[in-house]
Design a protein around this motif. Sequence first.
Motif, PDB file in Angstrom:
ATOM      1  N   THR A 287       0.847  -1.188   0.000  1.00  0.00           N
ATOM      2  CA  THR A 287       0.000   0.000   0.000  1.00  0.00           C
ATOM      3  C   THR A 287       0.885   1.241   0.000  1.00  0.00           C
ATOM      4  N   VAL A 288       0.703   2.127  -0.968  1.00  0.00           N
ATOM      5  CA  VAL A 288       1.527   3.337  -1.080  1.00  0.00           C
ATOM      6  C   VAL A 288       0.641   4.556  -0.814  1.00  0.00           C
ATOM      7  N   THR A 289       0.961   5.292   0.227  1.00  0.00           N
ATOM      8  CA  THR A 289       0.187   6.472   0.598  1.00  0.00           C
ATOM      9  C   THR A 289       1.076   7.705   0.636  1.00  0.00           C
ATOM     10  N   ALA A 290       0.449   8.867   0.666  1.00  0.00           N
ATOM     11  CA  ALA A 290       1.160  10.131   0.869  1.00  0.00           C
ATOM     12  C   ALA A 290       0.553  10.804   2.081  1.00  0.00           C
ATOM     13  N   GLN A 291       1.391  11.118   3.036  1.00  0.00           N
ATOM     14  CA  GLN A 291       0.936  11.799   4.255  1.00  0.00           C
ATOM     15  C   GLN A 291       2.137  12.497   4.870  1.00  0.00           C
ATOM     16  N   LEU A 292       2.110  13.806   4.855  1.00  0.00           N
ATOM     17  CA  LEU A 292       3.265  14.569   5.311  1.00  0.00           C
ATOM     18  C   LEU A 292       3.449  14.464   6.818  1.00  0.00           C
ATOM     19  N   VAL A 293       2.381  14.689   7.554  1.00  0.00           N
ATOM     20  CA  VAL A 293       2.413  14.637   9.015  1.00  0.00           C
ATOM     21  C   VAL A 293       1.157  13.916   9.505  1.00  0.00           C
ATOM     22  N   PRO A 294       1.162  13.406  10.736  1.00  0.00           N
ATOM     23  CA  PRO A 294       0.038  12.593  11.202  1.00  0.00           C
ATOM     24  C   PRO A 294      -1.317  13.289  11.199  1.00  0.00           C
ATOM     25  N   ASN A 295      -1.335  14.623  11.374  1.00  0.00           N
ATOM     26  CA  ASN A 295      -2.638  15.297  11.437  1.00  0.00           C
ATOM     27  C   ASN A 295      -3.218  15.634  10.065  1.00  0.00           C
ATOM     28  N   GLU A 296      -2.512  15.231   8.997  1.00  0.00           N
ATOM     29  CA  GLU A 296      -3.065  15.364   7.658  1.00  0.00           C
ATOM     30  C   GLU A 296      -3.701  14.044   7.245  1.00  0.00           C
TER      31      GLU A 296
END
Length: 307
Positions: A287-296
């Motif tokens: 699974t490939v995701t994009a998430q800069l920081v946990p609250n995004e």
Amino acid sequence: MENIVLISHGGMAEGVKSSLEMIVGQQANVHTVSLRPDSDNLQFEKELNEKMKALNGSTLIIADLLGGTPCNVAVKNYLEDDEVAILAGMTLSVVIEAVVNQRATIKELLCLAKENIVDVKAGMNQAEQEILEEKQEELGDYSAYAGQENIVNSRIDERLIHGQVAGIWSTSLNTQRIIVANDEAAVDPLQKSSLRMAAPTSMRLSVLPVATAAKNIRAGRYGKQRLFLLFKNPQDVLRYIKADGPIKAINVGNMSYKEGAREVTKSIQVLPEEEPIFEAIAAKGITVTAQLVPNEPSIDFMKKLRG
């Protein structure tokens, strides 16, 4: 913040923006206003107000110097404006974080600024000692943990250990060990010491060749420790997978601008030759995701890449 305005004496603001764009690409929402040697506070105030009037939405003003004319003019005009935040003490690291992480709070930016002022020589000496101590660390018979690795996050981040990784992700996930899987870093004593300095002091750190990282994790070498697996690029991720390294998902965080790259998200710039590598990773069932920081929110990176 929707807009960032860098203000300074002389050409510092323009210089920081130029360096910023070398790293993360063109930034239409970053603006500069400078107090020129042949100007004065009134002319600077006029130019700053004209710039601010042309912007829509929330704005972060970053000044070079607390108590300097640019900062004082900003405070005079925007102290009571709830849509404007003002920081003093401009650094490239803070500007980069403000640009790529628009959800970063003022408190988080201030913490980052403090963390980036260090005695490098003293820190390097301490880091080298910690690396020697970690080399001597052994879990004894760890075979019982084989196949039971506790990976709490796997991430691609070209900057490896920095504010987002050390100060936000690692702490929010209660990480006990960060594993950097990169062949170049593993054989570079200077880079290893720099990474040790950047990592939280409460966390163990391993900087390993990709194949070694795969072997150690697969063998259960780190027992039940909560592991944060960090890669510099998608090529290393694919090599780790081919070395039978255990991984279920990869979070793409930061990939900086390079000539020919296209923007997938604000913090991720992908070269044409990297796109088939991501396809190969996804084809392995990762699974490939994009998430800069946990609250995004986490987004489907492959859908974004293909779109």
